[in-house]
Design a protein around this motif. Sequence first.
Motif, short mmCIF file in Angstrom:
data_model
loop_
_atom_site.label_atom_id
_atom_site.label_comp_id
_atom_site.label_asym_id
_atom_site.label_seq_id
_atom_site.Cartn_x
_atom_site.Cartn_y
_atom_site.Cartn_z
N SER A 46 -28.46 16.40 8.36
CA SER A 46 -27.79 15.59 7.33
C SER A 46 -27.48 14.19 7.85
CB SER A 46 -26.50 16.26 6.87
OG SER A 46 -26.77 17.47 6.22
N THR A 49 -30.80 12.31 8.10
CA THR A 49 -31.30 12.03 6.76
C THR A 49 -30.57 10.82 6.17
OG1 THR A 49 -31.86 14.35 6.37
CG2 THR A 49 -31.67 12.95 4.43
N GLY A 50 -29.25 10.83 6.28
CA GLY A 50 -28.45 9.72 5.75
C GLY A 50 -28.76 8.41 6.42
N TYR A 53 -32.42 7.40 5.54
CA TYR A 53 -32.49 7.03 4.12
C TYR A 53 -31.90 5.64 3.90
CZ TYR A 53 -31.87 7.11 -0.92
OH TYR A 53 -31.91 6.78 -2.25
N LEU A 56 -34.18 2.95 5.22
CA LEU A 56 -35.43 2.79 4.47
C LEU A 56 -35.25 2.16 3.08
CD1 LEU A 56 -37.33 6.08 5.32
CD2 LEU A 56 -37.79 3.77 6.19
N LYS A 57 -34.01 1.97 2.64
CA LYS A 57 -33.81 1.36 1.32
C LYS A 57 -34.52 0.02 1.26
CE LYS A 57 -29.86 3.40 -0.77
NZ LYS A 57 -28.60 3.20 -1.45
N GLU A 62 -40.63 6.70 2.95
CA GLU A 62 -39.69 7.63 2.35
C GLU A 62 -39.42 8.77 3.31
OE1 GLU A 62 -41.03 8.95 -1.50
OE2 GLU A 62 -41.39 6.89 -2.19
N VAL A 63 -38.17 9.27 3.32
CA VAL A 63 -37.79 10.39 4.18
C VAL A 63 -37.55 11.62 3.31
CG1 VAL A 63 -35.31 9.79 4.16
CG2 VAL A 63 -36.25 11.17 6.04
N TYR A 64 -37.98 12.79 3.84
CA TYR A 64 -37.80 14.07 3.15
C TYR A 64 -37.26 15.08 4.15
CZ TYR A 64 -40.49 12.02 -0.58
OH TYR A 64 -40.90 11.18 -1.58
N SER A 65 -36.33 15.92 3.68
CA SER A 65 -35.81 16.98 4.53
C SER A 65 -36.28 18.33 4.00
CB SER A 65 -34.27 16.92 4.59
OG SER A 65 -33.71 17.03 3.30
N LEU A 90 -37.21 17.03 9.14
CA LEU A 90 -37.30 15.72 8.50
C LEU A 90 -38.71 15.19 8.68
CD1 LEU A 90 -34.04 13.94 9.69
CD2 LEU A 90 -34.65 14.43 7.35
N VAL A 92 -41.07 11.53 7.63
CA VAL A 92 -41.11 10.19 7.03
C VAL A 92 -42.57 9.86 6.73
CG1 VAL A 92 -40.70 7.73 7.43
CG2 VAL A 92 -39.03 9.42 8.24
#
Length: 190
Positions: A46, A49-50, A53, A56-57, A62-65, A90, A92
């Motif tokens: 978590s 990921t945070g 994420y 990457l804004k 893009e990141v995926y968990s 995770l 990317v």
Amino acid sequence: MEALKHSKYTYADYLTWDDEDRCEIIAGEFYSMSPAPIRKHQRIVSTLTGEIYGYLKGKPCEVYSAPFDVRLSEDTSYDHFIENVVQPDLSVFCDKKKLDDRGAVGAPDLVIEVLSPSTKDKDMNTKLLLYQRFGVTEYWIIDLDKEVVLTYTIDDFGRYPEAISLTDPSDVLTSKVLESFEIRLSEIFR
């Protein structure tokens, strides 16, 4: 689960299995992902990921968990040809053409795996070789028990040279894929 009746499995088999039983297929072999990871594992996932994420804004990656299916194969034209389906903790992706409604087809640019007792050997050996074979640019292995991060970056020969090992809480984890991204080990293992 009826997954154990064949000797080799493909993504076509995987699609017929019960969604409640998380699993992976590597080189046609079935790997169960039960039981669920411990709380410390999930906290680290978590946190990363945070952080990723947020970084990457406004950027193309893009990141995926997990659970997020990543299909790896030389021939992806037919589900019966795909013998590798993994769910990295995770991943990317910077090439959006690799993403589809079922997850992704092709190598992520960055994969992060947080070791669990039941997956440690698979993550450090089987998946390391799989990710190297399919050209994952960067692979991070996070050992939550030892509070160590190993980073592998693919070289010009398509190989992972020896890992860089980060062990001190003040060490800063950086990334070739995520230029200017930084996070201290103390933040990961807080």
